[in-house]
Design a protein around this motif. Sequence first.
Motif, PDB file in Angstrom:
ATOM      1  N   THR A   1      21.125  35.760 -31.678  1.00 40.80           N
ATOM      2  CA  THR A   1      21.341  34.796 -32.615  1.00 40.80           C
ATOM      3  C   THR A   1      20.397  35.015 -33.641  1.00 40.80           C
ATOM      4  O   THR A   1      20.710  34.434 -34.834  1.00 40.80           O
TER       5      THR A   1
ATOM      6  N   THR B   1      19.284  35.218 -27.302  1.00 44.01           N
ATOM      7  CA  THR B   1      18.537  34.701 -28.129  1.00 44.01           C
ATOM      8  C   THR B   1      18.170  35.686 -29.515  1.00 44.01           C
ATOM      9  O   THR B   1      18.438  35.344 -30.608  1.00 44.01           O
TER      10      THR B   1
ATOM     11  N   GLN C   1      21.712  27.007 -30.726  1.00 46.70           N
ATOM     12  CA  GLN C   1      22.465  28.228 -29.982  1.00 46.70           C
ATOM     13  C   GLN C   1      24.095  27.704 -30.004  1.00 46.70           C
ATOM     14  O   GLN C   1      24.759  28.501 -30.109  1.00 46.70           O
TER      15      GLN C   1
END
Length: 424
Positions: free
Chosen positions: A184, A181, A171
């Motif tokens: 990402t 998340t 991250q």
Amino acid sequence: METNKNPYGHRLHEAMLQRFPALQGKTIQNILDQRRQLFVKHRLKPEVIQTMRKQVALELEWTVVVAADATTEQRDDTSGNAAQLVNPSDQSAHETLQECLERYAGLDQLSRPRIPRLRTNRDTKNILKSMNNRRLEDKIATLRREIGIFTETLEPRKPSKRVKKHADNVQKKYGDSGNHTVDTVDLLKQKLRVYVNRLRRYKQSWHRRVDNNLFNRSPGAFYRNLAPSTTDDKGQYPEPESIREFWRGIWQVLFNHKVSAEWIKCEQKKTERIKLMLPQVIVVEDLNEVLAKAKNWKAPGPDGIQNFWYKKFTAVRSKLADILSLILDNPQSAPSFLTKGMTYLLPKTDYPIKDPSKYRPITCLPTIYKILNGIIANKLYQHMDDNNFLSEEQKGCRRHAQGCKEQLAIDNVVTRNAIAYCIY
């Protein structure tokens, strides 16, 4: 029984004990570890190492060749002269290469100096990876591993501390820690798609280059690779006797051809004015012309000699031309092996069967026989071309004539006219 798996370590250990008796308690592995640390940790300056190597070379009468950044020690077994230093600043690389060629050309491989062992370390691995062009594969593998880590954190069950720590590191690698998340993961998937497409383009480009080179070298091998054979080695093959019987029924049957055919008489009348071909002598230039067009590694005959050796051994061409001239004047003097070949049966189907008629034979004759035939063909064609023996309409088997393209162009014109005027 213990074997000598590290001869260099044994020699180094013996030399160290002879010079430094206080090291009697040290093992071979201790000596090798200490030597490795001296080079890996750079405990000695390069100037000191170079001086030590020169001193050892003088003691052992070795020849020390100084390269750009490294020194290669080679044992001088052929002469007892003193050590000779070759510096790139004083002598060009071409001269150094020429000297090595003159020194080791024709020398038995077992008598040549050994190639030093390539040390396996991080730098060596990086060099090999760059040579194999594995950068994209490594990036793709890293992205897939990182996507797997994030996918595991998105599962309903609580991830482990180790997985969570890896996810936090990834991250931070691709953005702020406040990013979601899922965002990402989408970013990683987009990067993965880009790298995969780039790798696919690289592989396609590489395959195109390989196919182009293969087509230039051997068109037959290129077309065979387009439709690879699915031949099963476990199939049923015909018996040798059945193969002989099948081909005996073809080649041993005599046919009486009509020698008084009308077209033969017409051709004889056309060629009455053409003067006979004078006796020919094969010279070195004829050999050079045929060998220039011959492919190096075409399948040889029973003698096993490829065209490559006739091309490279230029010293034998003069004698070879004389021998071929004698064979041309007196065919009975030709050795028997000249017309013997190795016949291979290639299956016409995708799998072997017992029917011998489903195989096509290919006979590989000696390359010297093919060279002789090429010389004869060149002389015959030159004689026919000088006397206008070939008709203007003939395009097949004629040099510098694009017969196939001309026929296709004629067919195209005829087809268009037929369509335009509705002629069926």
